[in-house]
Scaffold this motif. Sequence first.
Motif, PDB file in Angstrom:
ATOM      1  N   SER A 173     -36.613  33.235   3.256  1.00 62.89           N
ATOM      2  CA  SER A 173     -37.989  33.352   3.730  1.00 62.89           C
ATOM      3  C   SER A 173     -38.950  32.952   2.619  1.00 62.89           C
ATOM      4  O   SER A 173     -38.824  33.417   1.482  1.00 62.89           O
ATOM      5  CB  SER A 173     -38.273  34.784   4.173  1.00 62.89           C
ATOM      6  OG  SER A 173     -39.659  34.958   4.396  1.00 62.89           O
ATOM      7  N   ASP A 217     -39.515  28.087  13.542  1.00 65.25           N
ATOM      8  CA  ASP A 217     -38.634  29.093  12.947  1.00 65.25           C
ATOM      9  C   ASP A 217     -37.167  28.794  13.234  1.00 65.25           C
ATOM     10  O   ASP A 217     -36.290  29.579  12.862  1.00 65.25           O
ATOM     11  CB  ASP A 217     -38.962  30.491  13.498  1.00 65.25           C
ATOM     12  CG  ASP A 217     -40.334  30.975  13.086  1.00 65.25           C
ATOM     13  OD1 ASP A 217     -40.851  30.489  12.057  1.00 65.25           O
ATOM     14  OD2 ASP A 217     -40.903  31.843  13.790  1.00 65.25           O
ATOM     15  N   TYR A 225     -30.556  28.059  15.473  1.00 63.15           N
ATOM     16  CA  TYR A 225     -30.549  29.387  14.872  1.00 63.15           C
ATOM     17  C   TYR A 225     -31.978  29.777  14.550  1.00 63.15           C
ATOM     18  O   TYR A 225     -32.683  29.073  13.811  1.00 63.15           O
ATOM     19  CB  TYR A 225     -29.706  29.394  13.597  1.00 63.15           C
ATOM     20  CG  TYR A 225     -29.671  30.721  12.893  1.00 63.15           C
ATOM     21  CD1 TYR A 225     -28.886  31.773  13.376  1.00 63.15           C
ATOM     22  CD2 TYR A 225     -30.413  30.937  11.737  1.00 63.15           C
ATOM     23  CE1 TYR A 225     -28.853  33.002  12.732  1.00 63.15           C
ATOM     24  CE2 TYR A 225     -30.374  32.157  11.074  1.00 63.15           C
ATOM     25  CZ  TYR A 225     -29.596  33.180  11.581  1.00 63.15           C
ATOM     26  OH  TYR A 225     -29.557  34.400  10.934  1.00 63.15           O
ATOM     27  N   ASN A 226     -32.425  30.911  15.148  1.00 60.03           N
ATOM     28  CA  ASN A 226     -33.766  31.410  14.868  1.00 60.03           C
ATOM     29  C   ASN A 226     -33.726  32.184  13.557  1.00 60.03           C
ATOM     30  O   ASN A 226     -33.099  33.237  13.460  1.00 60.03           O
ATOM     31  CB  ASN A 226     -34.247  32.303  16.009  1.00 60.03           C
ATOM     32  CG  ASN A 226     -35.718  32.654  15.874  1.00 60.03           C
ATOM     33  OD1 ASN A 226     -36.142  33.214  14.863  1.00 60.03           O
ATOM     34  ND2 ASN A 226     -36.509  32.325  16.894  1.00 60.03           N
ATOM     35  N   ARG A 263     -35.959  33.825  12.081  1.00 57.65           N
ATOM     36  CA  ARG A 263     -36.700  35.085  12.068  1.00 57.65           C
ATOM     37  C   ARG A 263     -35.933  36.181  12.812  1.00 57.65           C
ATOM     38  O   ARG A 263     -35.778  37.299  12.311  1.00 57.65           O
ATOM     39  CB  ARG A 263     -38.079  34.881  12.700  1.00 57.65           C
ATOM     40  CG  ARG A 263     -39.082  35.987  12.380  1.00 57.65           C
ATOM     41  CD  ARG A 263     -40.466  35.667  12.942  1.00 57.65           C
ATOM     42  NE  ARG A 263     -41.008  34.423  12.411  1.00 57.65           N
ATOM     43  CZ  ARG A 263     -41.598  34.319  11.225  1.00 57.65           C
ATOM     44  NH1 ARG A 263     -41.712  35.374  10.435  1.00 57.65           N
ATOM     45  NH2 ARG A 263     -42.079  33.147  10.827  1.00 57.65           N
ATOM     46  N   THR A 264     -35.405  35.855  14.000  1.00 55.00           N
ATOM     47  CA  THR A 264     -34.711  36.874  14.807  1.00 55.00           C
ATOM     48  C   THR A 264     -33.200  36.901  14.562  1.00 55.00           C
ATOM     49  O   THR A 264     -32.511  37.820  14.999  1.00 55.00           O
ATOM     50  CB  THR A 264     -34.949  36.613  16.309  1.00 55.00           C
ATOM     51  OG1 THR A 264     -34.305  35.382  16.674  1.00 55.00           O
ATOM     52  CG2 THR A 264     -36.435  36.526  16.621  1.00 55.00           C
ATOM     53  N   LYS A 265     -32.685  35.859  13.886  1.00 54.10           N
ATOM     54  CA  LYS A 265     -31.249  35.694  13.585  1.00 54.10           C
ATOM     55  C   LYS A 265     -30.401  35.503  14.849  1.00 54.10           C
ATOM     56  O   LYS A 265     -29.217  35.813  14.863  1.00 54.10           O
ATOM     57  CB  LYS A 265     -30.729  36.877  12.762  1.00 54.10           C
ATOM     58  CG  LYS A 265     -31.457  37.040  11.431  1.00 54.10           C
ATOM     59  CD  LYS A 265     -30.903  38.192  10.602  1.00 54.10           C
ATOM     60  CE  LYS A 265     -31.681  38.325   9.306  1.00 54.10           C
ATOM     61  NZ  LYS A 265     -31.189  39.447   8.471  1.00 54.10           N
ATOM     62  N   GLU A 266     -31.027  34.973  15.882  1.00 53.45           N
ATOM     63  CA  GLU A 266     -30.299  34.670  17.121  1.00 53.45           C
ATOM     64  C   GLU A 266     -29.748  33.250  17.055  1.00 53.45           C
ATOM     65  O   GLU A 266     -30.454  32.312  16.673  1.00 53.45           O
ATOM     66  CB  GLU A 266     -31.224  34.816  18.327  1.00 53.45           C
ATOM     67  CG  GLU A 266     -31.638  36.254  18.602  1.00 53.45           C
ATOM     68  CD  GLU A 266     -32.627  36.359  19.749  1.00 53.45           C
ATOM     69  OE1 GLU A 266     -32.436  37.236  20.606  1.00 53.45           O
ATOM     70  OE2 GLU A 266     -33.579  35.552  19.793  1.00 53.45           O
ATOM     71  N   LYS A 267     -28.485  33.090  17.468  1.00 55.85           N
ATOM     72  CA  LYS A 267     -27.796  31.807  17.430  1.00 55.85           C
ATOM     73  C   LYS A 267     -27.523  31.337  18.852  1.00 55.85           C
ATOM     74  O   LYS A 267     -27.029  32.112  19.672  1.00 55.85           O
ATOM     75  CB  LYS A 267     -26.495  31.963  16.641  1.00 55.85           C
ATOM     76  CG  LYS A 267     -25.652  30.712  16.548  1.00 55.85           C
ATOM     77  CD  LYS A 267     -24.477  30.904  15.593  1.00 55.85           C
ATOM     78  CE  LYS A 267     -23.510  31.942  16.086  1.00 55.85           C
ATOM     79  NZ  LYS A 267     -22.313  32.046  15.217  1.00 55.85           N
ATOM     80  N   THR A 268     -27.808  30.067  19.150  1.00 52.87           N
ATOM     81  CA  THR A 268     -27.595  29.518  20.490  1.00 52.87           C
ATOM     82  C   THR A 268     -26.769  28.246  20.397  1.00 52.87           C
ATOM     83  O   THR A 268     -27.161  27.291  19.710  1.00 52.87           O
ATOM     84  CB  THR A 268     -28.945  29.192  21.163  1.00 52.87           C
ATOM     85  OG1 THR A 268     -29.764  30.359  21.174  1.00 52.87           O
ATOM     86  CG2 THR A 268     -28.735  28.704  22.587  1.00 52.87           C
TER      87      THR A 268
END
Length: 718
Positions: A381, A410, A428-429, A431-436
Motif C-alpha cells: 500500500s 485497486d 485481484y483486489n 484493497r479487499t484481497k478478493e481473487k477472481t
Amino acid sequence: MFASKNNWMIILSMTVVACSQKTEKAPVKWPDAQAPLADIKPHNRTIHGDTVVDNYYWLNDFFKKGPDSANVVKYLEAENAYTQQMMAGTEDFQQKLFDEMKSRIKEKDESVPYFYNGYYYYNRTEEGKQYYKLCRKKGSLDAAEEILLDVDKMAEGKPYYAIGGSSVSPDNKLLVYGVDEVSRREYVLHIKNLETGEVYKDRIERTSGSATWAADNKTIFYTSKNPVTLLSEKIKRHTLGTDARTDVVVYDEKDNTNYIGVGKSKDGKYIFIYSQNTMSSEVRYLQSNMPNGEFKLFQARMKDVLYDVTPLEDRFLIVTNVDGAKNFKVMETALDKTTKENWKDFIPHRADVLVQGIDEFKDFLVVSERKNGLTNLSIRSLRDNSVHDLDFGEAAFTVYPSVNAEYNTDVVRYGYTSMVTPSSTFDYNMRTKEKTLLKQQEVLGGYNSEDYVTERTFATVTDGTKVPISLVYKKETKKDGSAPLFLYAYGSYGSSMDPTFSSIRLSLLDRGFIYAIAHIRGGEEMGRQWYEDGKMMKKINTFTDFIDCGKYLIENKYTSKGHLYAEGGSAGGLLMGAVINMAPDLWNGVIAAVPFVDVVNTMLDETIPLTTNEYDEWGNPNNKEAYEYMKSYSPYENIEAKEYPNLLVTTGLHDSQVQYFEPAKWVAKLRTMKKGDNVILLKTDMDFGHGGASGRFDYLKDQALEWAFILKLEGITQ
C-alpha cells in the motif's frame, strides 16, 4: 525463446505401458540415404597469435552476399532433402502428432478484455484461421465491436507475417503498429485512422516494431535500427503527415554494446528513453505534453549499475542494484532531484529475494519478486506502507503481472500457471484481497490435471551447488529408470525458465515420457548471483550444471542411460553444443533449435546483428583472455573425432538473432569428424527467422517433426 478418438487412445495406452516397462530397445532403422557433405574451403582466422582453419567459413556467403551465396542455398536445400528422406517413415506419425496437438487448441477463442482509456481491448481468433483480430469495445463489453486490425486478412498470401507493438493515441482515434514480413525483427511502422479505416501514407522503416504517442495525438517516438547490424541505434520523433526521412533524432546511442528503447509511464505523464547493456543502464525522460522538448538525463550511466524508473504522483521509484544491492532494491527520489545522491531506500536490499520489477497503481505497488527460485507478487500500500504476498498453494509454479494498463484502480491482473495448471488469468483486489478467476486456458479433449504429477527436486552439481529441477509426468509413469526423459534448459542472459503448462508437451507425457526443466546457472531463478555465476568467465558452470542434472536424473531412477533426451534453443542451443562435446554418451538424442554454436567467430564479427550487444554476456574475443575462454567451450571449435548423440538441428535462413550459418557450419563439421552411426539432421526454414513460422498452427509442424524424431529414437511410433 509445446483429442483424439477413443479407440486410438486405447491403442496408445497399451503402447505407453509396453514402452514404460523396457530399458532396452531395438536399434533404430533409418533409411539408406547419403548425407550431404559441404565443400571444404579453408579460411584462416588469426588473432592473439593463434591461427585456426575454418573449412566452412564460405557458408556465411548468403548473409554476406558473397560469391558462394547460391551454393549456400543449394547446400541448405540438400540438407533439407536429406532430413526429409531420413524422416520419411514418420510422415504419417508427424501428421498424427500435428493433428493431436492442434486438436487441443481452442480455435475460436478470445483473450480476457482489459480496460484502458474508456475502451475494452482484446484479441480474438476464429476457426481455421492462423492469426487473430485486434478488437475493442467502447465503455462496455455489450457495446459494438470495432476491429482495429484484421491480421488474418492482412497476412493473406504471406509466408511470414508478424505484428509488432500496437498503440492507440490518447484521443483513441489513431493506431500505430509495426509489420515484419521477413522474420528479421525489423518492422515497418504504419498509422491507421480508427474512425475512417484509412492507413496513412506515413511509412517508417527499420524500426523495433512499436512506437510511443505523445499527448498531442500527432507525435510518436520510435526506435530506429541499423540496417546491417540490426542494432537499436537511435530514438526518433515523427510528426503525422511528414516524410519519415526528415524525422528528428532525439537520442543517438554511441555505445554499440547498448540496447535502447522508448516507452511511456502508466499514468501517461512521462516518456522514457532507456539505454542498457548487461551491466549498466541510463534513463532519459520528457513530459508527454511537451513532445518537442529536450529529454532530461535522469542519472548518468554508472559502471556495473542497472536502474529502471517508475513515476508516482509525488516521486520517482528506482529499481536498482546500486551500492552492492546484488538482488536489487527499490529506491525513491523527488520529482525534481533525480541524480543518485538523492536516492533513498524504499524497499531495502534482501539477500534472499530478487526484485524483478514493479507495477505502479495510484494507491498500490505490485513488486515482482523471486524467492527460493519461485516467482512471487508482493502487494504494498502506498498509503500506509502495509505489505502482503499472494498465496498460490502449489510446490512449483509461475506467477506474473498480466496487462495492467489502468493506473487509477485497486485491481491487479496477473497470470498463473504450473506444469499441470493451464495458463490462468486472475483479477485481484488489492484493497479487499478478493481473487477472481477470469479465464483458464481451455485444453480440448478432456485434459484433467489430476492425471499428472509435478515435482521439484534439486541436483547437487560438481561444485556442491544445488540446482533446481522441475518435472512433470503422468501418474502411472514409473520412476524405476524405465521411463524416457526429456530435459530442457536455457541458461543465459539471466532469463529464467520457469515451470509453466504446455498442451503440446502432453504428446510426450501421454506416451510415457517425463519432462524436466533444469534451472541451471546463467538464468536468474535463484537470484542475480545465479546469473553471474553462469556468464562471461564462469560460463562453463552452465554446461556442467546441465550435465550433472542429467546424471542426477539417471542416478535417481527418473530415467536410464539410453533414454535421456535434451533440447535447447538459441543460447540454449549453445548449451546443447557444449554438452554433447563434454558428455556425448549421456544423451540418446538432442534437439538444438536455432543454436548459437559458433561463438568465437560470431563475437569477432561486428557486422553480424547483435554481436556488440553481447560482449557483457560472453566477453569480447578481441581480449585474449576472453578469446581463449570462449574458444575452450565454443561447440564449433571443440568438435572431435568421437561418437556424438543423434542430433536434430533447426534454423531459419532469415534468422536475425542467430544467423543460419552457425548451425550449418556446425553440422558440416560434425559430419566429417564424428564416429559411429548416429544421425545428424539439419532442417532450415527457408522463409522464416529465429522464431519460426508466424501462424498459430504452422509452428506445430516443426514441433511434430521434433517430437517424431525423439519418439522414433525411443522406439515409439504411434
